[in-house]
Design a protein around this motif. Structure first.
Motif, short mmCIF file in Angstrom:
data_model
loop_
_atom_site.label_atom_id
_atom_site.label_comp_id
_atom_site.label_asym_id
_atom_site.label_seq_id
_atom_site.Cartn_x
_atom_site.Cartn_y
_atom_site.Cartn_z
N PRO A 1 -32.18 5.85 -23.24
CA PRO A 1 -33.49 6.13 -23.84
C PRO A 1 -34.44 6.87 -22.91
CG PRO A 1 -32.81 3.88 -24.29
CD PRO A 1 -31.85 4.41 -23.28
N GLY B 1 -32.32 1.40 -27.03
CA GLY B 1 -32.63 0.30 -26.12
C GLY B 1 -32.78 -1.04 -26.80
N GLY C 1 -37.41 -2.93 -23.81
CA GLY C 1 -37.92 -1.85 -24.66
C GLY C 1 -39.40 -1.63 -24.49
N SER D 1 -36.08 4.86 -27.48
CA SER D 1 -36.06 3.55 -26.85
C SER D 1 -35.84 2.45 -27.87
CB SER D 1 -37.39 3.32 -26.11
OG SER D 1 -37.41 2.04 -25.49
N GLN E 1 -39.87 0.06 -21.08
CA GLN E 1 -39.44 1.46 -21.22
C GLN E 1 -40.53 2.31 -21.86
OE1 GLN E 1 -35.85 1.35 -23.47
NE2 GLN E 1 -34.52 1.57 -21.69
#
Length: 247
Positions: free
Chosen positions: A26, A65, A108, A61, A111
């Motif tokens: 991601p 993710g 997540g 993401s 991220q």
């Protein structure tokens, strides 16, 4: 739940394939799409490269993710009888699923914050004009992808097929939810249909949080659609999630 989350975090760090798909992919994928975005006439619809790339990065993401990673994790834990053994203890079903998903959801979230910081630095992105919409879109996307990951795991027969079963939703979201192509650039009739896809509300709210173009009334549509999909996915998980392998 805290102990379960710590154990899942340890297992996440030991699984190279899951770590690659949940963490590294991601972060790398969005910037590979920048040449494609530069070729789009995004200025014609009032957008910039950053306003297209940042929601796309958050979308990647969420898809890779969170959604794809949780599909694989739930499937592996079920096939290894981990979920069945946990169910014989004091934890309730929601606590088992929530504790298993918690490390991935936190990953997540982190991220997304890293992507926001990187986009601000590299693309000279301004501060969001309606940050509450961006935060709401991100949280809605995390909840939805976690529920859909559990639902997809229920439909996945083996650990090997867990690499394939998430693909239809991933591809549909990439093409139709505004991840790679903003909905503003699609024909009106097509855009009105794509707005009803599960991930579209999250991307719309994140982008609207930066542009400030969504009024409170206009934001009700994406919020309602996202909540409806989330409630529907949670209901389906409670109804059809499988706690032990198929025999």
């Amino acid at each position: 739940m805290a102990a379960l989350a710590r154990a899942e975090l340890t297992l996440l760090g030991r699984s190279r394939s899951t770590l690659l798909s949940a963490v590294l992919m991601p972060l790398a994928l969005p910037f590979s799409f920048r040449p494609l975005i530069d070729d789009m006439d995004v200025q014609d619809v009032g957008l910039t490269t950053g306003l297209v790339l940042l929601p796309a990065a958050i979308g990647f993401s969420l898809l890779f993710g969170v959604y794809s990673a949780l599909t694989a994790i739930y499937t592996v834990r079920r096939e290894e009888l981990v979920l069945k053994r946990l169910r014989t203890g004091e934890l309730r079903d929601t606590e088992i699923l929530g504790g298993t998903a918690l490390p991935v959801l936190v990953t997540g979230l982190v991220q997304s914050l890293v992507l926001v910081a990187a986009s601000t630095a590299v693309l000279d992105m301004p501060a969001p004009k309606a940050p509450q919409l961006a935060v709401l879109g991100l949280l809605l996307g995390l909840a939805l992808c976690a529920a859909l990951g559990a639902l997809t795991a229920a439909l996945t027969r083996t650990v090997e097929s867990a690499q394939v079963t998430p693909l239809p939703f991933v591809l549909a979201s990439m093409m139709g939810s505004g991840v790679t192509v903003p909905l503003e650039m699609l024909p009106d009739r097509v855009a009105s249909i794509c707005e009803l896809l599960p991930l579209s509300p999250a991307i719309t709210l994140v982008r609207g949080g930066w542009t400030g173009d969504l009024s409170a009334y206009e934001a009700l549509g994406p919020i309602s659609t996202g909540l409806a999909w989330t409630v529907l996915a949670v209901f389906a998980v409670r109804r059809w999630f499988r706690w032990e392998p198929r025999r």
